[in-house]
Design a protein around this motif. Structure first.
Motif, PDB file in Angstrom:
ATOM      1  N   ILE A 124     -21.401 -22.168 -46.892  1.00  0.00           N
ATOM      2  CA  ILE A 124     -22.678 -21.830 -47.543  1.00  0.00           C
ATOM      3  C   ILE A 124     -23.849 -22.120 -46.610  1.00  0.00           C
ATOM      4  O   ILE A 124     -24.767 -21.310 -46.470  1.00  0.00           O
ATOM      5  CB  ILE A 124     -22.808 -22.586 -48.882  1.00  0.00           C
ATOM      6  CG1 ILE A 124     -21.831 -22.002 -49.895  1.00  0.00           C
ATOM      7  CG2 ILE A 124     -24.239 -22.550 -49.403  1.00  0.00           C
ATOM      8  CD1 ILE A 124     -21.692 -22.782 -51.173  1.00  0.00           C
ATOM      9  N   GLU A 125     -23.815 -23.284 -45.963  1.00  0.00           N
ATOM     10  CA  GLU A 125     -24.894 -23.651 -45.030  1.00  0.00           C
ATOM     11  C   GLU A 125     -24.971 -22.683 -43.846  1.00  0.00           C
ATOM     12  O   GLU A 125     -26.050 -22.391 -43.347  1.00  0.00           O
ATOM     13  CB  GLU A 125     -24.702 -25.080 -44.516  1.00  0.00           C
ATOM     14  CG  GLU A 125     -25.021 -26.139 -45.549  1.00  0.00           C
ATOM     15  CD  GLU A 125     -26.490 -26.160 -45.929  1.00  0.00           C
ATOM     16  OE1 GLU A 125     -27.352 -25.992 -45.050  1.00  0.00           O
ATOM     17  OE2 GLU A 125     -26.770 -26.348 -47.124  1.00  0.00           O
ATOM     18  N   ALA A 126     -23.825 -22.166 -43.413  1.00  0.00           N
ATOM     19  CA  ALA A 126     -23.787 -21.249 -42.269  1.00  0.00           C
ATOM     20  C   ALA A 126     -24.261 -19.846 -42.651  1.00  0.00           C
ATOM     21  O   ALA A 126     -24.611 -19.052 -41.778  1.00  0.00           O
ATOM     22  CB  ALA A 126     -22.377 -21.191 -41.688  1.00  0.00           C
ATOM     23  N   ASN A 127     -24.248 -19.531 -43.943  1.00  0.00           N
ATOM     24  CA  ASN A 127     -24.610 -18.192 -44.407  1.00  0.00           C
ATOM     25  C   ASN A 127     -25.685 -18.267 -45.478  1.00  0.00           C
ATOM     26  O   ASN A 127     -25.479 -17.841 -46.613  1.00  0.00           O
ATOM     27  CB  ASN A 127     -23.366 -17.482 -44.954  1.00  0.00           C
ATOM     28  CG  ASN A 127     -22.317 -17.298 -43.896  1.00  0.00           C
ATOM     29  OD1 ASN A 127     -22.530 -16.579 -42.933  1.00  0.00           O
ATOM     30  ND2 ASN A 127     -21.184 -17.969 -44.055  1.00  0.00           N
ATOM     31  N   LYS A 128     -26.859 -18.765 -45.093  1.00  0.00           N
ATOM     32  CA  LYS A 128     -27.958 -18.901 -46.054  1.00  0.00           C
ATOM     33  C   LYS A 128     -28.426 -17.534 -46.529  1.00  0.00           C
ATOM     34  O   LYS A 128     -28.345 -16.548 -45.813  1.00  0.00           O
ATOM     35  CB  LYS A 128     -29.116 -19.660 -45.420  1.00  0.00           C
ATOM     36  CG  LYS A 128     -28.804 -21.113 -45.162  1.00  0.00           C
ATOM     37  CD  LYS A 128     -30.058 -21.851 -44.758  1.00  0.00           C
ATOM     38  CE  LYS A 128     -29.786 -23.299 -44.481  1.00  0.00           C
ATOM     39  NZ  LYS A 128     -29.761 -24.122 -45.649  1.00  0.00           N
ATOM     40  N   LYS A 129     -28.947 -17.516 -47.743  1.00  0.00           N
ATOM     41  CA  LYS A 129     -29.495 -16.292 -48.304  1.00  0.00           C
ATOM     42  C   LYS A 129     -30.873 -16.027 -47.704  1.00  0.00           C
ATOM     43  O   LYS A 129     -31.598 -16.970 -47.371  1.00  0.00           O
ATOM     44  CB  LYS A 129     -29.637 -16.423 -49.826  1.00  0.00           C
ATOM     45  CG  LYS A 129     -28.324 -16.439 -50.561  1.00  0.00           C
ATOM     46  CD  LYS A 129     -28.592 -16.451 -52.056  1.00  0.00           C
ATOM     47  CE  LYS A 129     -27.310 -16.265 -52.808  1.00  0.00           C
ATOM     48  NZ  LYS A 129     -27.544 -16.015 -54.236  1.00  0.00           N
ATOM     49  N   PRO A 130     -31.265 -14.755 -47.570  1.00  0.00           N
ATOM     50  CA  PRO A 130     -32.637 -14.465 -47.112  1.00  0.00           C
ATOM     51  C   PRO A 130     -33.648 -15.088 -48.076  1.00  0.00           C
ATOM     52  O   PRO A 130     -33.543 -14.917 -49.284  1.00  0.00           O
ATOM     53  CB  PRO A 130     -32.719 -12.936 -47.148  1.00  0.00           C
ATOM     54  CG  PRO A 130     -31.294 -12.478 -47.127  1.00  0.00           C
ATOM     55  CD  PRO A 130     -30.490 -13.548 -47.789  1.00  0.00           C
ATOM     56  N   GLY A 131     -34.562 -15.844 -47.547  1.00  0.00           N
ATOM     57  CA  GLY A 131     -35.564 -16.513 -48.382  1.00  0.00           C
ATOM     58  C   GLY A 131     -35.190 -17.944 -48.713  1.00  0.00           C
ATOM     59  O   GLY A 131     -35.979 -18.662 -49.306  1.00  0.00           O
ATOM     60  N   ASP A 132     -33.987 -18.364 -48.328  1.00  0.00           N
ATOM     61  CA  ASP A 132     -33.547 -19.744 -48.578  1.00  0.00           C
ATOM     62  C   ASP A 132     -34.160 -20.658 -47.520  1.00  0.00           C
ATOM     63  O   ASP A 132     -33.649 -20.804 -46.424  1.00  0.00           O
ATOM     64  CB  ASP A 132     -32.023 -19.840 -48.538  1.00  0.00           C
ATOM     65  CG  ASP A 132     -31.513 -21.247 -48.818  1.00  0.00           C
ATOM     66  OD1 ASP A 132     -32.330 -22.139 -49.131  1.00  0.00           O
ATOM     67  OD2 ASP A 132     -30.287 -21.458 -48.725  1.00  0.00           O
TER      68      ASP A 132
END
Length: 124
Positions: A111-119
């Motif tokens: 999850i940390e490696a693939n943050k959402k745009p705007g996160d």
């Protein structure tokens, strides 16, 4: 006789100072309305909330990052509130063991490696 009535009235008036006062009206705390309120708040539930989370929309009981931590390092509850906030409600946590903790650590790394745009910090 009139003097006795005056003395009696004064005595009753003074006694009322020691009478119990009516109880204050209790205030009701309204907790959040999260999707997993009163349900098990485990990794599957957190991933479900994270998948539905839109960091570009306003934060709400249904739109928040379930993996976010406050400055003290505390995680939020199933409605996005942190310990110390008025609407915080201790979530139902699952039993855990070392193997589960290691599996969750891998999920968190993904999850940390693939943050959402705007996160970003303090995102809604």
């Amino acid at each position: 006789a009139k003097m006795q009535k005056v003395i009696l009235a004064l005595m009753l008036g003074a006694a009322s100072a020691f009478a119990p006062r009516p109880a204050a009206k209790a205030s009701t705390v309204v907790y959040g309305e999260g999707k997993y309120d009163d349900k098990l708040w485990d990794m599957d539930a957190k991933k479900d909330v994270w998948n539905e989370w839109d960091p570009n929309s306003p934060r709400s009981d249904l739109n928040f990052n379930p993996f976010e931590r406050n400055p003290d390092g505390n995680p939020c509850d199933c409605s996005g509130y942190f310990p110390g906030e008025a609407k915080y409600k201790d979530p139902q946590r699952p039993d855990t063991d070392f193997a589960t903790m290691m599996a969750e650590k891998e999920i968190m790394a993904e999850i940390e490696a693939n943050k959402k745009p705007g996160d970003v910090p303090v995102a809604p």
